[in-house]
Write an enzyme that holds these catalytic residues in place. Structure first.
Site, PDB file in Angstrom:
ATOM      1  N   SER A   1       1.085  -1.374  -0.470  1.00  0.00           N
ATOM      2  CA  SER A   1       0.296   0.111  -0.069  1.00  0.00           C
ATOM      3  C   SER A   1       0.353   1.521   0.072  1.00  0.00           C
ATOM      4  CB  SER A   1      -0.871  -0.521   1.370  1.00  0.00           C
ATOM      5  OG  SER A   1      -1.806   0.842   1.081  1.00  0.00           O
TER       6      SER A   1
ATOM      7  N   CYS B   1      -0.755   4.138  10.932  1.00  0.00           N
ATOM      8  CA  CYS B   1       0.422   4.891   9.745  1.00  0.00           C
ATOM      9  C   CYS B   1       0.721   5.993  10.537  1.00  0.00           C
ATOM     10  CB  CYS B   1      -0.712   5.855   9.337  1.00  0.00           C
ATOM     11  SG  CYS B   1      -0.400   7.642   8.268  1.00  0.00           S
TER      12      CYS B   1
ATOM     13  N   LYS C   1      -3.535   2.466  -2.214  1.00  0.00           N
ATOM     14  CA  LYS C   1      -2.850   3.709  -1.416  1.00  0.00           C
ATOM     15  C   LYS C   1      -4.367   3.561  -0.063  1.00  0.00           C
ATOM     16  CE  LYS C   1      -1.177   7.105   0.910  1.00  0.00           C
ATOM     17  NZ  LYS C   1      -0.428   6.884   2.360  1.00  0.00           N
TER      18      LYS C   1
END
Ligand code: DHB
Length: 307
Positions: A22, A131, A46
């Site tokens: 990703s 993230c 993504k």
């Protein structure tokens, strides 16, 4: 006769064990001039969020020794635009399609999972709980109960495979891996990027506007191998290894410590056709070693004898 590269990944049956990671393949379009997505076992888009995100200020990428730091900030067109503008083309790719999703809240993940459940051609979802570059981006991936609860809720809405992508930025990744399994994940992918920093001391500047970024590339391969090996000891879920993989030997190293597939990322920025070389390299290595199936290698390492 080329060696067989299929290796079952839980309920998934990729034609080879190479997925594009990703965030390193967009939604495929930018890569199409270079490489056919069908050359991969699967492609992973993504991260998509419910609402569009503009991402972080530039510069967003800094090269570091044997790697790079990035701080993209989850830029993406948002869920609606993904479904209408990108997914139709991705459905034609002729390989396993994984949609990576990220939410600010559990409800946001659940909403996207529910809607993806009724979209043809989405073979699996990957949950980005790791993230490092937005406020709260790791909140669901560093605390075991939050990981378990999130996956449990998503599980109730999504009938196809769920891949949980784990963060390396934790004290003990095996605790998070267990929680993901308890929550109902089908596959684990690890690892996401390591939080790092680059500075120019003469200018007294951090080189990224938000100070830190996610480190990827060959610099992290030994760290990632260790984490995959540790998780493979405690979890019965199939693992996709990620971290600095550049060639067939790197792939085989990850399989030897227990992974059943890998994702390649940073290397594609240098060599966008690398998947072809890796597939050829895997076939060559298997022929040289007399291996009939990659299964023979998975999780087979032991330590060299002490001297
Ligand atoms: C970003 C997200 C990630 O999960 C990661 O590992 C690196 C960067 C981002 O969009 O900033």
């Amino acid at each position: 006769m080329p060696a067989k590269l299929e290796l079952a990944l839980g309920p998934l049956r990729p034609r080879n064990p190479i997925f594009s990671a990703s965030g390193t393949f967009g939604y495929g379009q930018e890569m199409e001039p270079f490489v056919s997505p069908a050359e991969y076992g699967g492609v992973i888009g993504k991260s998509i969020s419910l609402e569009p995100r503009a991402g972080n200020p530039v510069p967003r990428v800094i090269e570091t020794p044997s790697g790079m730091l990035n701080s993209i900030g989850l830029q993406n067109p948002g869920f609606e635009a993904f479904i209408s503008d990108y997914l139709p083309r991705m459905r034609q790719y002729g390989t396993i399609l994984v949609v990576n999703i990220v939410g600010n809240t559990i409800d946001e993940y659940v909403e996207m999972a529910r809607r993806l459940d009724s979209e043809d051609g989405v073979d699996a979802i990957e949950l980005n709980v790791s993230c490092p570059n937005v406020k709260g981006g790791m909140q669901f991936g560093i605390e075991p109960e939050a990981t378990r609860l999130l996956i449990d809720r998503v599980r109730q809405e999504f009938r196809r495979p769920i891949i949980a992508k784990l963060s390396p930025n934790v004290t003990d990744i095996t605790v998070i891996a267990r929680a993901a399994q308890e929550g109902g994940a089908d596959v684990l992918s690890l690892v996401n990027t390591f939080v790092g920093m680059a500075v120019d001391w003469r200018r007294r500047k951090a080189l990224l506007p938000r100070f830190t970024g996610g480190l990827s590339g060959p610099a992290i391969k030994p760290l990632a191998l260790r984490l995959v090996w540790q998780v493979a000891q405690v979890s019965s879920l199939p693992i996709i290894g990620i971290g600095g993989i550049c060639n067939a030997d790197d792939v085989l190293d990850f399989l030897a410590v227990g992974a059943r597939a890998v994702q390649i990322g940073t290397v594609q920025f240098v060599h966008p056709r690398v998947v072809r070389d890796i597939v050829t390299g895997l076939e060559k290595a298997m022929n040289e070693e007399g291996m009939e199936s990659l299964e023979e290698l998975v999780g087979t390492i032991s330590a060299v004898p002490a001297q």
